[in-house]
Scaffold this active site. Structure first.
Site, mmCIF file in Angstrom:
data_model
loop_
_atom_site.group_PDB
_atom_site.id
_atom_site.type_symbol
_atom_site.label_atom_id
_atom_site.label_comp_id
_atom_site.label_asym_id
_atom_site.label_seq_id
_atom_site.Cartn_x
_atom_site.Cartn_y
_atom_site.Cartn_z
ATOM 1 N N HIS A 142 71.343 65.093 31.896
ATOM 2 C CA HIS A 142 71.219 66.486 32.324
ATOM 3 C C HIS A 142 69.859 67.012 31.857
ATOM 4 C CE1 HIS A 142 71.932 70.763 32.800
ATOM 5 N NE2 HIS A 142 72.925 70.439 33.607
ATOM 6 N N GLU B 233 69.138 68.762 40.488
ATOM 7 C CA GLU B 233 69.026 70.152 40.043
ATOM 8 C C GLU B 233 67.579 70.478 39.664
ATOM 9 O OE1 GLU B 233 73.189 71.291 38.067
ATOM 10 O OE2 GLU B 233 71.802 70.439 36.626
HETATM 11 O O1 G3P Z 1 75.223 71.019 35.425
HETATM 12 C C1 G3P Z 1 75.157 72.094 36.313
HETATM 13 C C2 G3P Z 1 74.217 73.114 35.828
HETATM 14 O O2 G3P Z 1 73.050 72.636 35.245
HETATM 15 C C3 G3P Z 1 73.927 74.207 36.795
HETATM 16 O O3 G3P Z 1 73.831 75.338 36.009
HETATM 17 O O4 G3P Z 1 74.159 77.678 35.531
HETATM 18 O O5 G3P Z 1 72.594 76.993 37.337
HETATM 19 O O6 G3P Z 1 75.043 76.733 37.670
HETATM 20 P P1 G3P Z 1 73.912 76.761 36.676
#
Ligand code: G3P
Length: 228
Positions: free
Chosen positions: A93, A141
């Site tokens: 992550h 992400e």
């Molecule tokens: O692992 C998922 C996360 O990093 C996304 O975070 O708070 O942007 O939904 P968020």
């Protein structure tokens, strides 16, 4: 219809652990049952055992160390999370990055123990190379959008579409998308752009009504998958 992959990362919020963490897991399990959709929750290491005792949805670790058993101090190994009741683990992550060799070792160990792996990446250019290591899924992400409330679906749709192009070069690995996902519309768009599902944290963990948020996400995910 293929079921969407929905992963809710508890992270380390004040309601991610203890009684509040258990209650959150139960709320998510309730929605999961109502819509017959698996929702993966990735919980703090200290909560894997407790939460896995309380709910039947898949509980993942947020990280696992790839070291083997033996004279190791301060490590949480694949064998340990399995024994605690985890069905898999997130790896790499953006908030817990590890080296490429550690990703490879952890995927292999998880696989050997019959657990799943979801490897996070911060850019589409490494989707195919990481995919070749054989995880179950890759969660893409853009780090700058994590926790921002501005979704990858809206702010950087090309990250999803290009990520999908890359994952298609590898067989048997799903691409899911996350960062800033805040609404059912964000979930719907991510899946319509080609993602197999979504990863989310703050929109659920910081909501005064997480049940409603999760329900909205699940309904939108199912709708988008049914239109594929
Ligand atoms: O692992 C998922 C996360 O990093 C996304 O975070 O708070 O942007 O939904 P968020």
């Amino acid at each position: 219809m293929k079921k969407p992959i929905i992963l809710i990362n508890f992270k380390a919020y004040e309601n991610s652990f203890g009684e509040k963490g258990i209650q959150m897991a139960k709320i998510i399990e309730k929605v999961s049952r109502e819509y017959s959709t698996d929702i993966i929750i990735s919980v703090p290491a200290t909560m894997i055992y407790k939460i896995a005792q309380e709910v039947s949805i898949p509980v993942f670790a947020q990280h696992v160390d790839s070291v083997s058993l033996g004279a190791r101090t301060g490590h949480t190994t694949v064998e340990m999370i399995k024994d605690a009741g985890a069905k898999g683990s997130l790896l790499n992550h953006s908030e817990k990055r590890i080296r490429l060799d550690e990703i490879d070792d952890a995927i292999k160990k998880l696989n050997k123990e019959g657990l799943e792996s979801v490897v996070c990446v911060d850019r589409y250019s490494i989707v195919a190379p990481i995919g070749m290591l054989g995880p179950n899924s890759i969660l893409i992400e853009p780090p700058e959008l994590i926790g921002s409330g501005i979704s990858v679906s809206k702010a950087k749709p090309e990250v999803i579409t290009k990520g999908v192009e890359e994952i298609n070069k590898v067989k048997g690995v799903d691409l899911i998308a996350g960062a800033g996902i805040s609404s059912g519309d964000d979930v719907y768009t991510a899946i319509k752009l080609g993602a197999a599902g979504i990863g989310v944290a703050s929109a659920v963990m910081k909501s005064p009504n997480p049940e409603q948020v999760v329900e909205d996400f699940v309904k939108s995910a199912i709708k988008a998958m049914s239109e594929k």
